[in-house]
Design an enzyme around this catalytic site. Sequence first.
Site, PDB file in Angstrom:
ATOM      1  N   SER A   1       0.969  -1.234  -0.018  1.00  0.00           N
ATOM      2  CA  SER A   1      -0.064   0.118  -0.127  1.00  0.00           C
ATOM      3  C   SER A   1       0.943   1.426  -0.111  1.00  0.00           C
ATOM      4  CB  SER A   1      -0.923  -0.044   1.289  1.00  0.00           C
ATOM      5  OG  SER A   1      -1.784   1.054   1.285  1.00  0.00           O
ATOM      6  N   GLY A   2       0.570   2.111  -0.668  1.00  0.00           N
ATOM      7  CA  GLY A   2       1.326   3.489  -0.856  1.00  0.00           C
ATOM      8  C   GLY A   2       0.459   4.502  -0.324  1.00  0.00           C
TER       9      GLY A   2
ATOM     10  N   TYR B   1      -0.391   2.430  12.459  1.00  0.00           N
ATOM     11  CA  TYR B   1       1.232   2.121  11.998  1.00  0.00           C
ATOM     12  C   TYR B   1       2.168   2.514  13.229  1.00  0.00           C
ATOM     13  CZ  TYR B   1       5.375   1.956   9.127  1.00  0.00           C
ATOM     14  OH  TYR B   1       6.511   1.708   8.517  1.00  0.00           O
TER      15      TYR B   1
HETATM   16  C1  LIG Z   1      12.087   1.105   5.343  1.00  0.00           C
HETATM   17  C2  LIG Z   1      10.884   0.174   4.753  1.00  0.00           C
HETATM   18  C3  LIG Z   1       9.428   0.935   4.423  1.00  0.00           C
HETATM   19  C4  LIG Z   1       8.518   0.181   3.818  1.00  0.00           C
HETATM   20  N1  LIG Z   1       7.457   0.813   3.521  1.00  0.00           N
HETATM   21  C5  LIG Z   1       6.448   0.286   2.914  1.00  0.00           C
HETATM   22  C6  LIG Z   1       5.452   1.064   2.652  1.00  0.00           C
HETATM   23  O1  LIG Z   1       5.058   1.993   2.907  1.00  0.00           O
HETATM   24  N2  LIG Z   1       4.245   0.110   1.870  1.00  0.00           N
HETATM   25  C7  LIG Z   1       4.323  -1.203   1.907  1.00  0.00           C
HETATM   26  O2  LIG Z   1       3.416  -1.675   1.216  1.00  0.00           O
HETATM   27  N3  LIG Z   1       5.474  -1.743   2.105  1.00  0.00           N
HETATM   28  C8  LIG Z   1       6.475  -1.078   2.612  1.00  0.00           C
HETATM   29  N4  LIG Z   1       7.800  -1.920   3.001  1.00  0.00           N
HETATM   30  C9  LIG Z   1       7.586  -3.348   2.599  1.00  0.00           C
HETATM   31  C10 LIG Z   1       8.231  -3.703   1.541  1.00  0.00           C
HETATM   32  O3  LIG Z   1       8.924  -2.506   0.595  1.00  0.00           O
HETATM   33  C11 LIG Z   1       7.027  -4.069   0.452  1.00  0.00           C
HETATM   34  O4  LIG Z   1       6.832  -5.600   1.011  1.00  0.00           O
HETATM   35  C12 LIG Z   1       7.588  -4.184  -0.944  1.00  0.00           C
HETATM   36  O5  LIG Z   1       6.232  -4.505  -1.572  1.00  0.00           O
HETATM   37  C13 LIG Z   1       8.390  -5.314  -1.298  1.00  0.00           C
HETATM   38  O6  LIG Z   1       8.658  -5.080  -2.792  1.00  0.00           O
HETATM   39  P1  LIG Z   1      10.275  -5.540  -3.375  1.00  0.00           P
HETATM   40  O7  LIG Z   1       9.891  -5.396  -4.737  1.00  0.00           O
HETATM   41  O8  LIG Z   1      11.206  -4.975  -2.552  1.00  0.00           O
HETATM   42  O9  LIG Z   1       9.988  -7.085  -3.039  1.00  0.00           O
HETATM   43  P2  LIG Z   1      11.161  -8.138  -2.403  1.00  0.00           P
HETATM   44  O10 LIG Z   1      11.479  -7.754  -0.946  1.00  0.00           O
HETATM   45  O11 LIG Z   1      12.380  -8.503  -3.176  1.00  0.00           O
HETATM   46  O12 LIG Z   1      10.242  -9.395  -2.387  1.00  0.00           O
HETATM   47  C14 LIG Z   1       9.107  -9.434  -1.320  1.00  0.00           C
HETATM   48  C15 LIG Z   1       8.327 -10.941  -1.696  1.00  0.00           C
HETATM   49  O13 LIG Z   1       7.821 -10.771  -2.831  1.00  0.00           O
HETATM   50  C16 LIG Z   1       8.248 -11.801  -3.627  1.00  0.00           C
HETATM   51  N5  LIG Z   1       8.196 -11.386  -5.110  1.00  0.00           N
HETATM   52  C17 LIG Z   1       9.256 -10.247  -5.411  1.00  0.00           C
HETATM   53  N6  LIG Z   1       8.887 -10.202  -6.701  1.00  0.00           N
HETATM   54  C18 LIG Z   1       8.338 -11.127  -7.149  1.00  0.00           C
HETATM   55  C19 LIG Z   1       7.814 -11.467  -8.547  1.00  0.00           C
HETATM   56  N7  LIG Z   1       8.050 -10.965  -9.461  1.00  0.00           N
HETATM   57  N8  LIG Z   1       6.998 -12.520  -8.621  1.00  0.00           N
HETATM   58  C20 LIG Z   1       6.516 -13.253  -7.260  1.00  0.00           C
HETATM   59  N9  LIG Z   1       7.022 -12.988  -6.241  1.00  0.00           N
HETATM   60  C21 LIG Z   1       7.828 -11.891  -6.161  1.00  0.00           C
HETATM   61  C22 LIG Z   1       9.566 -12.337  -2.994  1.00  0.00           C
HETATM   62  O14 LIG Z   1      10.003 -13.545  -3.372  1.00  0.00           O
HETATM   63  C23 LIG Z   1       9.211 -12.141  -1.522  1.00  0.00           C
HETATM   64  O15 LIG Z   1       8.331 -12.915  -1.097  1.00  0.00           O
HETATM   65  C24 LIG Z   1       8.732  -1.201   3.602  1.00  0.00           C
HETATM   66  C25 LIG Z   1       9.892  -1.865   3.715  1.00  0.00           C
HETATM   67  C26 LIG Z   1      10.983  -1.144   4.508  1.00  0.00           C
HETATM   68  C27 LIG Z   1      12.323  -1.982   4.752  1.00  0.00           C
END
Ligand SMILES: Cc1cc2nc3c(=O)[nH]c(=O)nc-3n(C[C@H](O)[C@H](O)[C@H](O)COP(=O)(O)OP(=O)(O)OC[C@H]3O[C@@H](n4cnc5c(N)ncnc54)[C@H](O)[C@@H]3O)c2cc1C
Length: 562
Positions: A227-228, A482
Amino acid sequence: MTAVATRPPVKGAMKWWGWGEEGVAFSHEGKPGFGPFIKEHLGIDVEHTSARPPAFGELDVPEPNLGDDLRAALERAVGDAHVSDDSHDRVVHARGKSLRELIRQRRGDLGRVPDVIVRPGDETEVAEVLRAALDADAVVIPFGGGTSISGSLEAPAQETRTVISVDLERMDRLLAIDETSRLARVQAGVYGPHLEAQLNAQGWTFGHYPDSFTHSTLGGWIATRSSGMQSDRYGDIADATRGLRVVTPSGMLVTRPVPSTSTGPSVREMVLGSEGRLGIICEATVQVRRLPEERTILGYLFPDWAASVQAMNAIAASEAAPSVTRVADADETRFSFATKKGNSPLDSVKSKALGTYLKRRRGFDLDEMCLAFIGYEGPERFVAAQRKGVGRIVSAHGGVCIGASPGELYDQKKFDTPYIRDYLLDRGSLADVSETSAPWGTLPGLYAGARAAANGAFSALGVQGYLMCHLSHSYNAGACLYFTFAFAPSGTRDALEQYDVVKSAIQQAFVDHGGTLSHHHAVGTEHAPWLEQDISAPGVGMLRALFDGTDPGANLNPGKIV
Ligand SMILES: Cc1cc2nc3c(=O)[nH]c(=O)nc-3n(C[C@H](O)[C@H](O)[C@H](O)COP(=O)(O)OP(=O)(O)OC[C@H]3O[C@@H](n4cnc5c(N)ncnc54)[C@H](O)[C@@H]3O)c2cc1C
C-alpha cells in the site's frame, strides 16, 4: 494500446547490511532537537557510535552449491552474463530489510545464502529458468527490490537443495498504455521511480508510493499486497492491479485485465500477496491516471489523538476524496518536530506566537497535539472544493490548518526515513515497525491495547522504550494504524530476544483487539505465527492446499506465509 519503447538502466543493489545506497545515511547534523530527544527517550548519546557492520571481506560466505548441469541450463536460459555466483551478489540477495535481518547481517550470521542469482530478460527466459530449476529439484525465490520487511526472501536454514534467486531487475519496461481504458502493461521488475518516470513522460501516473518506493518493484508490491501513501485516491496495489501474467510450475497463468468478473474465487487475488509461492509474476496490467493538474499536501494540528481519529473517520464518511490522510499521535508528533532542521517552517509551530494562540485561543495542550497531513489532487477547482470540505471537518474537531510548508517537507523527506534504523543500530539501539488495520469502531481500543502491550514489554525487559503511532490509509470502514518502536536493549539478554518480546507483544495486541496481523507488510516468516488467529484454521488450511496443489515439490519460496 500505445506501445512504449524505452530501455531504462538497471538499478544498483542496496547495501548488504542496511537500507539504501552506499554512501547515503541519516544524519543528525543541522537537526538541533534530535540528539536531546534521543537522549531523553532512549538514553543514548547520538555522538557516540558503538556498533558498525563488519567489512564485507570479514564475512564467511559459504561456497555455492550449484551443479554443472543446472548452471549450464540456467546459462542457456538467460545467457552467461546473467548468471552470477559472486559472493557479494549472493549476500545482497539472501534477505530483505526486516530488523531481524539487518541485525543478523551485521553479526555476520548470513543464514542460507542463495547459491546463484539469475536475471532473466523476458517471460520466456523466466519460464526456462523455472523449468530448469524444477528439473533439478532446486528452490526458486523471486527477488524484486529486496525491501521485504517480513522475512519473505530468506531460504529456510536447513535447505539442502540448490537455492536460485531470480532477480527481475532486467524486466523493467512499461510495455504499452491503453489510453481509452487507462490501463498500462508493465514488466514486474520495474522499480518505483522508473515506473513513474516512464509513465510521467506520457502524462500518466500509477500513484503508488510506499515508503520503500525508491528500492521496491511492481512485482514485489503485488506479491506482498503493498500500500502506498496515496492509497486513499489510487487504491492499494490489490485495487490497482487488474491483469497478471505469472510463470507457474504448470505453465503461464494469465488473468484478464477486466474491471470485475464472476469467475469463482479470484485467482488474481490468490496471486496478490503470494510472496513467490505460486510462481514468478512477469507482467501486470495496472490502472493508471492522468497526472493531476494540481497536487498539494497540507499540514493540520489537532488538539489530541481522539479528535484526530474522529476527524479522519468523518473525512472518510464524507464526500471529500483526499489522496492522503495521515495523522500522527502526540508521541510521533513530538518525534517529527525533533527531526526537523533548525529554522524549518515546522519550528514556527513551536514559536511563541502560534503556541500561545493554540493554547489560549484553541485550548490546546501542546504535549497532546497531533500533526496531520492531508493531500489533495486534481483540477484546481476540485482541489479548492476538497480543501474547503475537509477544512470544515477539521474545524469541527478542533483542528487548525498550518499551511503547505510542513506537507511539502514531509513529501520531500519521506523516502529518507528508512535510513534511521541503520543510524540507531550504529548507536546500539533497535527501532522497528508493526502495522495493522481495523474497523473505525475498533481502532481506539486497538490503539490503547497495542500501547499497553508495548509499554508492558519495555517494563518487563527493564528498558527505556519509545512508541509512536500514526493513522494512514483511510477506508470507508476503517484505517491502518502504524506503530514505530525503539529501545536500547539491556546487556542482560540477547538483543534479538528482547526485540521479539516487544514485537510479539504488539502483534498479539493487534489480533486480540480485532486488527489484522499486517495491513501492507505481508506475512513472510515474521508474521506467520499470527496467521491462524487472523484468518482461522480453515483459512490456513485453504492456503496450504493452494500452495501444495500449485507447487507439489515445494520448490517456490518454501516456508513463507504458512
Ligand atoms: C523501510 C521500509 C519501508 C517500507 N514501507 C512500505 C510501505 O510504505 N508500504 C508497503 O506496502 N510496504 C512497505 N515496505 C515493505 C516492502 O517494501 C514491500 O513489501 C514491497 O512491496 C516489497 O517489494 P520488493 O520489490 O522489494 O520485493 P522483495 O522484497 O524483493 O520481495 C518480497 C516478496 O515478494 C516476492 N516477489 C518479489 N518479486 C516477485 C515477482 N516478480 N513474482 C513473484 N514474487 C515476487 C519475493 O519472493 C518475496 O516473497 C517497507 C519496507 C521497508 C524496509
